[in-house]
Design a protein around this motif. Sequence first.
Motif, PDB file in Angstrom:
ATOM      1  N   ARG A 260     -27.219 -32.702  -3.679  1.00  0.00           N
ATOM      2  CA  ARG A 260     -28.173 -31.643  -3.654  1.00  0.00           C
ATOM      3  C   ARG A 260     -27.705 -30.287  -4.010  1.00  0.00           C
ATOM      4  O   ARG A 260     -26.510 -30.190  -3.795  1.00  0.00           O
ATOM      5  CB  ARG A 260     -28.935 -31.710  -2.511  1.00  0.00           C
ATOM      6  CG  ARG A 260     -29.928 -32.825  -2.153  1.00  0.00           C
ATOM      7  CD  ARG A 260     -30.979 -32.616  -1.013  1.00  0.00           C
ATOM      8  NE  ARG A 260     -31.869 -33.551  -0.867  1.00  0.00           N
ATOM      9  CZ  ARG A 260     -33.105 -33.304  -1.340  1.00  0.00           C
ATOM     10  NH1 ARG A 260     -33.151 -32.191  -2.002  1.00  0.00           N
ATOM     11  NH2 ARG A 260     -33.943 -34.280  -1.316  1.00  0.00           N
ATOM     12  N   CYS A 261     -28.354 -29.588  -4.611  1.00  0.00           N
ATOM     13  CA  CYS A 261     -27.947 -27.934  -4.832  1.00  0.00           C
ATOM     14  C   CYS A 261     -27.257 -27.451  -3.624  1.00  0.00           C
ATOM     15  O   CYS A 261     -28.240 -27.366  -2.452  1.00  0.00           O
ATOM     16  CB  CYS A 261     -28.760 -27.414  -5.701  1.00  0.00           C
ATOM     17  SG  CYS A 261     -28.449 -25.718  -6.021  1.00  0.00           S
ATOM     18  N   THR A 262     -26.196 -26.713  -3.471  1.00  0.00           N
ATOM     19  CA  THR A 262     -25.728 -26.046  -2.450  1.00  0.00           C
ATOM     20  C   THR A 262     -26.518 -24.830  -2.103  1.00  0.00           C
ATOM     21  O   THR A 262     -26.271 -24.282  -1.033  1.00  0.00           O
ATOM     22  CB  THR A 262     -24.063 -26.027  -2.539  1.00  0.00           C
ATOM     23  OG1 THR A 262     -23.910 -25.107  -3.629  1.00  0.00           O
ATOM     24  CG2 THR A 262     -23.478 -27.194  -2.500  1.00  0.00           C
ATOM     25  N   ARG A 263     -27.182 -24.153  -3.161  1.00  0.00           N
ATOM     26  CA  ARG A 263     -27.764 -23.111  -3.126  1.00  0.00           C
ATOM     27  C   ARG A 263     -29.196 -23.152  -2.460  1.00  0.00           C
ATOM     28  O   ARG A 263     -29.679 -22.623  -1.617  1.00  0.00           O
ATOM     29  CB  ARG A 263     -27.761 -22.254  -4.383  1.00  0.00           C
ATOM     30  CG  ARG A 263     -28.283 -20.734  -4.320  1.00  0.00           C
ATOM     31  CD  ARG A 263     -27.602 -19.865  -5.346  1.00  0.00           C
ATOM     32  NE  ARG A 263     -28.374 -20.292  -6.463  1.00  0.00           N
ATOM     33  CZ  ARG A 263     -28.168 -19.517  -7.776  1.00  0.00           C
ATOM     34  NH1 ARG A 263     -27.378 -18.487  -7.883  1.00  0.00           N
ATOM     35  NH2 ARG A 263     -28.669 -19.991  -8.911  1.00  0.00           N
ATOM     36  N   CYS A 264     -30.108 -24.041  -3.405  1.00  0.00           N
ATOM     37  CA  CYS A 264     -31.377 -24.206  -2.937  1.00  0.00           C
ATOM     38  C   CYS A 264     -31.764 -25.346  -2.563  1.00  0.00           C
ATOM     39  O   CYS A 264     -33.073 -25.678  -2.022  1.00  0.00           O
ATOM     40  CB  CYS A 264     -32.305 -23.777  -4.239  1.00  0.00           C
ATOM     41  SG  CYS A 264     -32.077 -25.206  -5.750  1.00  0.00           S
ATOM     42  N   GLY A 265     -31.083 -26.486  -2.405  1.00  0.00           N
ATOM     43  CA  GLY A 265     -31.442 -27.856  -1.936  1.00  0.00           C
ATOM     44  C   GLY A 265     -31.857 -28.744  -2.922  1.00  0.00           C
ATOM     45  O   GLY A 265     -32.430 -29.628  -2.472  1.00  0.00           O
ATOM     46  N   ALA A 266     -32.254 -28.548  -4.061  1.00  0.00           N
ATOM     47  CA  ALA A 266     -32.807 -29.246  -4.981  1.00  0.00           C
ATOM     48  C   ALA A 266     -32.232 -30.628  -5.208  1.00  0.00           C
ATOM     49  O   ALA A 266     -30.842 -30.244  -5.521  1.00  0.00           O
ATOM     50  CB  ALA A 266     -33.121 -28.609  -6.075  1.00  0.00           C
ATOM     51  N   PRO A 267     -32.647 -31.763  -5.687  1.00  0.00           N
ATOM     52  CA  PRO A 267     -31.993 -32.869  -5.954  1.00  0.00           C
ATOM     53  C   PRO A 267     -31.094 -32.649  -7.271  1.00  0.00           C
ATOM     54  O   PRO A 267     -31.709 -32.070  -8.151  1.00  0.00           O
ATOM     55  CB  PRO A 267     -32.947 -33.893  -5.859  1.00  0.00           C
ATOM     56  CG  PRO A 267     -34.021 -33.644  -5.153  1.00  0.00           C
ATOM     57  CD  PRO A 267     -34.005 -31.898  -5.353  1.00  0.00           C
ATOM     58  N   LEU A 268     -29.792 -33.212  -7.523  1.00  0.00           N
ATOM     59  CA  LEU A 268     -29.204 -32.841  -8.658  1.00  0.00           C
ATOM     60  C   LEU A 268     -29.119 -34.221  -9.502  1.00  0.00           C
ATOM     61  O   LEU A 268     -28.460 -35.082  -8.733  1.00  0.00           O
ATOM     62  CB  LEU A 268     -27.897 -32.359  -8.347  1.00  0.00           C
ATOM     63  CG  LEU A 268     -27.779 -31.027  -7.611  1.00  0.00           C
ATOM     64  CD1 LEU A 268     -26.309 -30.458  -7.475  1.00  0.00           C
ATOM     65  CD2 LEU A 268     -28.203 -29.722  -8.655  1.00  0.00           C
TER      66      LEU A 268
END
Length: 437
Positions: A260-268
Amino acid sequence: MTDYALADPAPDTARPVLIACRECDLLQYQPELRGRFVLRCRDCGIELRHHVPGGLDHTLAYTLGALILFVLANIFPIVGLELNDDRSDVLLYRAVHALFDQGEYVVGTLVGFTTMVVPALELLAIIYILLPLKFGRIPPRFALVYRAVHATRPWGMIEVFMLGVLVSLVKLSNFAHVLPGFALWSFGLLILLMAAVAFSFNPPELWARVDEIRGTPQRFCKPPRNIGSLRSTAKRHGLIRCPSCGQLHRQASTSDRYCRCTRCGAPLVSRKRDSIERTWAFVVTAGIFYIPANVLPIMHTQSLLASESDTILSGILVLWHTGSWPLALLVFFASIVVPLLKLVVITYLLFSVGRRSQWRPKFRSRMHRIVEEIGRWSMLDIYVVTLLAALVQLRGLASVEIERGATAFAVVVIMTMFAAQQLDPRLIWDPIEEGNV
C-alpha cells in the motif's frame, strides 16, 4: 504554457523530482518550472501535472460557490410544463423518485448516483480536505477522503445531465408550454464552477502542503541510474506508481499483492490485476445488451390522441423531422455511435495488447484516453427519458413511462465505462520496453 518532462535532470538540480507517467509508465524528471504551467509526458503526451498560482485557495472558493449552487439546483424546479390548465414541475430528486415508482431501479440508481450522490460527495469531500488545510490543520481520515474523491470523480455527470435537459425542452416544446425553472440556471452556473474546481485542484500542491503541516520532508524516490538510456519505465527499475496520489515506491518483493502507498494508503500494483480478463468480461456484457438497448423501446407515451413506444432511433427521427437536426445528430452520436465506438475500440485494443503489438503505441494510448473521456456522454438518452417520465404526468391528458430498453441501455453505459477503466493503458507500452531490452 506547456512543457515536457525531462529524460535527465539539470546538472545543478540538487533533488530532482522523479515522476512516472500513469499512461505509459515512463520515468521522467520534473523540470524546474514557476508560475502557471502544464507538464506533459515525453512519450504519450498526457498531462502529468499542472500548476495554477494560488490553485488550492481558488479551488476552495470555487467549491464553496458550487456547493451553494448545487443546493439551490436541488430544492427548486428544473423546468415546468403547462398544458391547458394543468401544470407539472420537476425537481431532480422527484425525477429519480419517479423512476423507482415505475420499478426502474437500475436506471433510477444510476441517475441518482451520477447527478446527486457523486457531485455532492465530491464537493463536500474537497471542502472537508481544503478548509482545515487553509488553517494549518489536517482533517481526520484525510487520505481516505482524498482516495474517495479520486475514485468517484469520473462518475459525476452534471454537464451531460444539462444537455439532457436541453434535449427534453426541445421535445416538450412541440406540444406544451415549457417554463425554465430557477434550478436550470443554477445547474448552468454549477457546470462552470465544477470545471473551475477540476482545473484548479492540484494534488502535488495538496500533498506538499500536508507534508509542510506535518513537519515531514517531501518524499523523493531515489532516482535509478541511466534513466535517459533506452526507454526507462518504473516497472523496469522496480518502482510502482501510486494510482491515487502518484507517489513512487520501491517494489519490496516480486509479489506486490499486499503493498500500500505510504502516503495515501492506496493499493499498489505495477499493473492492474487481471486487466485483460475483466475488460473482456465488461465488453462482452455490453455487447450482449447493446442489441436490446437499440431494438427495445426506451419509453412509452400515452395521450388522448395516441399511444406509442419510442426506441432510441425513433426518438432521433422525431427530433430530425421537427427541425431539430443539430440535436438529432448530437443524440445519434451520443447514444448510438459512442457506445458502438467504445466497444469496437476497446475490443481492438484488447486484441492488440494480446498480440503484444508495437504498432503506434501513442495513437492507441490516445484512443483509449478518448473512449474513457467520452463514455459519460452516452448517458444523454437516459437523462432525457428520466425528465420526460417525471414531467409528462398531466392527469390523464398525457403520460410517459420508461420501458425496458432504457435499462438495457443503462447497462451498456455502465459496462463500457467499467471496461475503459479496467483496461490498463500501460500494457500498450510494455512490448515497446521489451523490444528495447
